[in-house]
Design a protein around this motif. Structure first.
Motif, PDB file in Angstrom:
ATOM      1  N   ARG A  11      -2.528  50.537  -6.008  1.00 48.30           N
ATOM      2  CA  ARG A  11      -3.185  51.142  -4.847  1.00 48.30           C
ATOM      3  C   ARG A  11      -2.598  50.614  -3.539  1.00 48.30           C
ATOM      4  NH1 ARG A  11      -8.062  49.949  -7.794  1.00 48.30           N
ATOM      5  NH2 ARG A  11      -8.703  51.816  -8.892  1.00 48.30           N
TER       6      ARG A  11
ATOM      7  N   ALA B 141       0.874  52.042  -2.984  1.00 46.66           N
ATOM      8  CA  ALA B 141       0.775  53.450  -2.570  1.00 46.66           C
ATOM      9  C   ALA B 141       0.332  53.556  -1.117  1.00 46.66           C
ATOM     10  CB  ALA B 141      -0.195  54.197  -3.487  1.00 46.66           C
ATOM     11  N   GLN B 142      -0.592  52.708  -0.685  1.00 43.90           N
ATOM     12  CA  GLN B 142      -1.045  52.729   0.702  1.00 43.90           C
ATOM     13  C   GLN B 142       0.082  52.337   1.651  1.00 43.90           C
ATOM     14  OE1 GLN B 142      -4.087  53.842   1.871  1.00 43.90           O
ATOM     15  NE2 GLN B 142      -3.005  53.751   3.797  1.00 43.90           N
TER      16      GLN B 142
ATOM     17  N   LEU C 128       3.297  52.730   1.125  1.00 48.29           N
ATOM     18  CA  LEU C 128       4.230  53.859   1.170  1.00 48.29           C
ATOM     19  C   LEU C 128       3.691  54.989   2.040  1.00 48.29           C
ATOM     20  CD1 LEU C 128       5.459  54.038  -2.532  1.00 48.29           C
ATOM     21  CD2 LEU C 128       6.747  53.260  -0.539  1.00 48.29           C
ATOM     22  N   SER C 129       2.407  55.251   1.932  1.00 47.64           N
ATOM     23  CA  SER C 129       1.782  56.297   2.739  1.00 47.64           C
ATOM     24  C   SER C 129       1.865  55.952   4.223  1.00 47.64           C
ATOM     25  CB  SER C 129       0.322  56.476   2.316  1.00 47.64           C
ATOM     26  OG  SER C 129      -0.305  57.440   3.108  1.00 47.64           O
ATOM     27  N   ASN C 130       1.614  54.693   4.563  1.00 44.66           N
ATOM     28  CA  ASN C 130       1.710  54.259   5.955  1.00 44.66           C
ATOM     29  C   ASN C 130       3.127  54.417   6.480  1.00 44.66           C
ATOM     30  OD1 ASN C 130      -0.987  53.589   5.887  1.00 44.66           O
ATOM     31  ND2 ASN C 130      -0.643  51.407   5.616  1.00 44.66           N
TER      32      ASN C 130
ATOM     33  N   GLN D 221       5.413  56.468   5.377  1.00 40.64           N
ATOM     34  CA  GLN D 221       5.712  57.896   5.498  1.00 40.64           C
ATOM     35  C   GLN D 221       5.150  58.439   6.812  1.00 40.64           C
ATOM     36  OE1 GLN D 221       3.729  60.519   2.766  1.00 40.64           O
ATOM     37  NE2 GLN D 221       5.064  62.223   3.242  1.00 40.64           N
ATOM     38  N   PHE D 222       3.931  58.058   7.154  1.00 35.29           N
ATOM     39  CA  PHE D 222       3.316  58.498   8.401  1.00 35.29           C
ATOM     40  C   PHE D 222       4.143  58.050   9.600  1.00 35.29           C
ATOM     41  CE2 PHE D 222       0.502  57.473  11.993  1.00 35.29           C
ATOM     42  CZ  PHE D 222       0.036  58.738  12.286  1.00 35.29           C
TER      43      PHE D 222
END
Length: 139
Positions: A90, A93-94, A96-98, A100-101
């Motif tokens: 988790r 993934a967070q 990576l999401s940050n 990407q943003f």
């Protein structure tokens, strides 16, 4: 999805009937494997070297009520990844999401040259420096 949520899952292959399972176990037993312990193999959340991840079988029960027509093979513990492994996934993934943003913001920012965009994206995705281990003294 946990391993207990199979009601709505379309199985790739239909499961064995009790008679088919008994026949396969009978073949193993006849070949000298009757004293071997039984396990349910599962895919662990992280790669492993060595024997397959598996959980000992503790019982087989016939379903009733909504589960009529099903036979359940129970294991010593639930077949799920442990909480620590899931928490690491988790967090990764967070992160990576940050990233990407932030990368999307760099790409959308007006007034940057292509070279400046590439420089900022490289900096964003470069590996974090690894700190040297601290010295531990044994007294």
């Amino acid at each position: 999805m946990s391993t207990t949520d199979t009601q709505d899952v379309e199985l790739v292959e239909p499961g064995l009937t009790v008679d088919e399972l008994r026949a396969q176990l009978g073949e193993i037993s006849a070949a000298g494997g009757g004293a071997e312990k039984t396990f349910v193999q599962f895919r662990a959340a992280s790669p492993r070297i060595g024997p397959s991840a598996a959980m000992p079988v503790t019982q087989a029960t016939s379903g009733f009520d909504w589960n009529k027509g099903r036979v359940f093979i129970s294991t010593a513990q639930m077949l799920t990844a442990d909480d620590a492994e899931l928490d690491l996934v988790r967090k990764h993934a967070q992160r990576l999401s940050n990233k990407q943003f932030l990368a999307m913001r760099v790409l959308a920012e007006d007034g940057l040259t292509d070279e400046e965009r590439v420089r900022r994206l490289r900096k964003l995705f470069e590996p974090a420096p690894v700190e040297a281990p601290s010295r531990v003294r044994n007294n």
